[in-house]
Design an enzyme around this catalytic site. Structure first.
Site, PDB file in Angstrom:
ATOM      1  N   SER A  50       0.638  -1.287   0.159  1.00 43.97           N
ATOM      2  CA  SER A  50       0.121   0.089   0.203  1.00 43.97           C
ATOM      3  C   SER A  50       0.915   1.392  -0.055  1.00 43.97           C
ATOM      4  CB  SER A  50      -0.884   0.090   1.142  1.00 43.97           C
ATOM      5  OG  SER A  50      -0.190  -0.173   2.389  1.00 43.97           O
ATOM      6  N   ILE A  51       2.020   1.195   0.578  1.00 38.01           N
ATOM      7  CA  ILE A  51       2.829   2.170   0.680  1.00 38.01           C
ATOM      8  C   ILE A  51       3.915   2.404  -0.421  1.00 38.01           C
ATOM      9  CG2 ILE A  51       4.558   3.368   2.112  1.00 38.01           C
ATOM     10  CD1 ILE A  51       2.722   3.280   4.323  1.00 38.01           C
ATOM     11  N   ALA A  52       4.720   1.092  -0.698  1.00 37.30           N
ATOM     12  CA  ALA A  52       5.844   1.007  -1.518  1.00 37.30           C
ATOM     13  C   ALA A  52       5.764  -0.451  -2.003  1.00 37.30           C
ATOM     14  CB  ALA A  52       6.966   1.163  -0.674  1.00 37.30           C
TER      15      ALA A  52
ATOM     16  N   VAL B 279       9.017  -3.243  -4.038  1.00 36.97           N
ATOM     17  CA  VAL B 279      10.125  -3.670  -3.748  1.00 36.97           C
ATOM     18  C   VAL B 279      10.489  -4.246  -5.011  1.00 36.97           C
ATOM     19  CG1 VAL B 279      11.771  -5.361  -2.548  1.00 36.97           C
ATOM     20  CG2 VAL B 279       9.931  -4.153  -1.304  1.00 36.97           C
TER      21      VAL B 279
ATOM     22  N   LYS C 298      13.398  -0.710  -2.057  1.00 35.50           N
ATOM     23  CA  LYS C 298      12.126  -0.184  -1.656  1.00 35.50           C
ATOM     24  C   LYS C 298      11.820   1.014  -2.092  1.00 35.50           C
ATOM     25  CE  LYS C 298       8.600  -0.810   2.392  1.00 35.50           C
ATOM     26  NZ  LYS C 298       8.614  -1.101   3.796  1.00 35.50           N
TER      27      LYS C 298
ATOM     28  N   ASP D  43       5.022  -6.268  12.740  1.00 37.18           N
ATOM     29  CA  ASP D  43       4.394  -6.734  11.914  1.00 37.18           C
ATOM     30  C   ASP D  43       4.868  -8.068  11.258  1.00 37.18           C
ATOM     31  OD1 ASP D  43       2.372  -6.571   9.828  1.00 37.18           O
ATOM     32  OD2 ASP D  43       3.568  -5.419   8.284  1.00 37.18           O
TER      33      ASP D  43
END
Length: 510
Positions: free
Chosen positions: A132-134, A136, A150, A285
């Site tokens: 959702s943010i980045a 890779v 990333k 996480d």
């Protein structure tokens, strides 16, 4: 400042998506939900085809990146969203379609002010993962090292800023209703989410978290944290050592490759306890997608955007609570809750101990392998309302991670004895931190620090009460009653006295 009508429009759109997936059913049926919120939930689902089984994860994924991260935050709040929703939201794994490579190339080159070829000898255009943010990409540096790169998604900062603005507005409206909504502290939930996001949107901070965790895990050499390539890292690009292993989610492949899944499960639990209980800084996480098995039954972790931190005093309380629940010492567990201020003092310690017994005893009656840390913690949440316990964000993040780690460990080894793995570690840590040797060491350190402050204390006293100067001491003055003069007369009296003193002084000098 965003207008209220804009916030309402966004909430209605998001609410409609949640309603179509049945994700508002629990809110509607919960008797503790404020009436105004229930009405909004009914409006949002008007005319929608609602599935019989709520699809919480799918609903948040449909709304977008910011909602995915909010859903991961809400997974720590079974007291707020319900146990079923919290467990389902743990499935949020950030899987999204990738951004076109031209945009990623532009992001990297603008971040470093150099062409991509000047940074990497080879860079794979197809990402190995998109979140959702980045996303890779795999690459090779000039000196031949394989790395993972990333890169933040373009525009993600603005997307999150708009969403968080509306989340804060909605939380303030909800908390303003009072009652149960105030006890659950929704504004604090959003503030916690905002801080997590701020860390994830600055990849240098994620790199710093990985570096700090690596230092703390030197005592657990079988838990590997990839090294950060700081020369190829900015706020929008993070480059780290490539991890070549098998995901812990692929149990069949692990067994085929000769890994001992029981050893991997035990090492994972011990590594988490080392982070959370011993060091107070933990990877928050630790789902299966972020964990890999390496040769020698080692475990490597990736994705350090969400990290938890607990101070020493809270870790002592936590260790005592867990150990007390394991051993059945409910009275001590209750006392700790009162000492820590988790339960308001107007409640009765013995009554709280009885409520804890109702949570712990059913677990103690089960076979050891069937006991669940997650189920026990869920039971603790169930009694928070009865005893007016306010939300403790740092412990909620820890609770979410404990449930996650337990889930990964039991999928690796269904027969794992969680108490056999965690009990000795917690017992030894308590003895080390709270035993007589630790007490004596703490007392010596405290006393030495106090002695070291004595010179400063003396200097402060001298500054407050300086030695007499060259002028002779003032003679004692007779006490005279002061007459309180109100209004303008006070100023007249002062003026007359001042004039008289001035005249007397002139005559004396003459």
């Amino acid at each position: 400042m965003t207008a209220s009508v804009t916030h309402l429009w966004r909430l209605l759109k998001w609410g409609r998506t949640l309603a179509r997936h049945g994700a508002l059913r629990g809110i509607e049926r919960d008797p503790n939900t404020p009436a105004a919120v229930r009405r909004l939930a009914r409006v949002a689902r008007f005319g929608a085809r609602v599935p019989k089984v709520p699809q919480y994860t799918e609903a948040f994924q449909a709304i977008g990146p910011a909602a995915i991260k909010l859903g991961q935050t809400l997974a720590t709040r079974p007291d707020l969203v319900g146990e079923d929703a919290a467990h389902d939201l743990l499935r949020l794994q950030d899987s999204l379609p990738p951004v076109p490579f031209d945009e990623i190339r532009s992001r990297i080159e603008s971040s470093f002010g150099r062409p991509l070829e000047g940074l990497f000898a080879d860079f794979e255009e197809v990402p190995i993962g998109a979140a959702s943010i980045a996303q890779v990409h795999r690459a090779i540096t000039d000196d031949g090292r394989r790395v993972a790169v990333k890169v933040l998604r373009p525009g993600v900062e603005d997307n999150f800023a708009r969403a968080i603005d509306t989340y804060e507005w909605a939380a303030a409206q909800l908390e303003g209703i009072g009652g149960e909504a105030m006890r659950l502290r929704p504004r604090l939930v959003i503030e916690t989410f905002k801080r997590w996001t701020a860390r994830e949107l600055d990849l240098r901070r994620e790199g710093a978290s990985a570096s700090e965790l690596a230092e703390g895990m030197e005592a657990e050499p079988d838990f590997v944290v990839p090294a950060i390539d700081w020369q190829r890292t900015t706020g929008k690009v993070l480059t780290l050592e490539w991890v070549d292993g098998i995901k812990l989610s692929d149990r069949a492949r692990l067994i085929a490759a000769g890994y001992d899944v029981s050893v991997l499960a035990s090492k994972l639990v011990r590594a988490f306890l080392r982070q959370a209980i011993s060091d107070g800084f933990f990877h928050a996480d630790m789902h299966q997608g972020n964990l890999f098995a390496l040769p020698g039954n080692r475990i490597a972790a990736i994705d350090f955007g969400i990290m938890g931190r607990i101070d020493r005093r809270a870790r002592v309380w936590l260790a005592e609570i867990l150990y007390g629940l394991i051993t059945g010492d409910y009275k001590r567990v209750a006392e700790i809750h009162f000492e820590a201020g988790y339960v308001p003092p107007h409640h009765n310690v013995a009554e709280f101990a009885t409520a804890l017994r109702a949570v712990g005893e059913p677990m103690r009656g089960l076979p050891v392998k069937d006991m669940s840390v997650g189920a026990m913690l869920d039971g603790l949440f169930a009694i928070t309302r009865d005893f007016d316990m306010q939300t403790q964000p740092h412990l909620l993040l820890l609770q979410k991670t404990m449930v996650m780690v337990e889930g990964v460990a039991t999928r690796l080894d269904p027969d794992i004895n969680m108490w056999d793995v965690s009990g000795p570690f917690i017992r030894e840590w308590i003895r080390t931190e709270l035993g007589p040797e630790a007490w004596a060491a703490d007392r010596i350190i405290t006393d030495l620090k106090t002695i070291a402050r004595i010179p400063d204390l003396i200097r402060n006293i001298e500054a407050r009460y300086p030695a007499p100067g060259g002028a002779p001491p003032a003679p004692p003055l007779r006490e005279i009653e002061v007459v309180r003069v109100g209004g303008g007369w006070r100023y007249v009296a002062v003026a007359v006295l001042s004039a008289a003193l001035a005249i007397a002084g002139t005559l004396w000098l003459a």
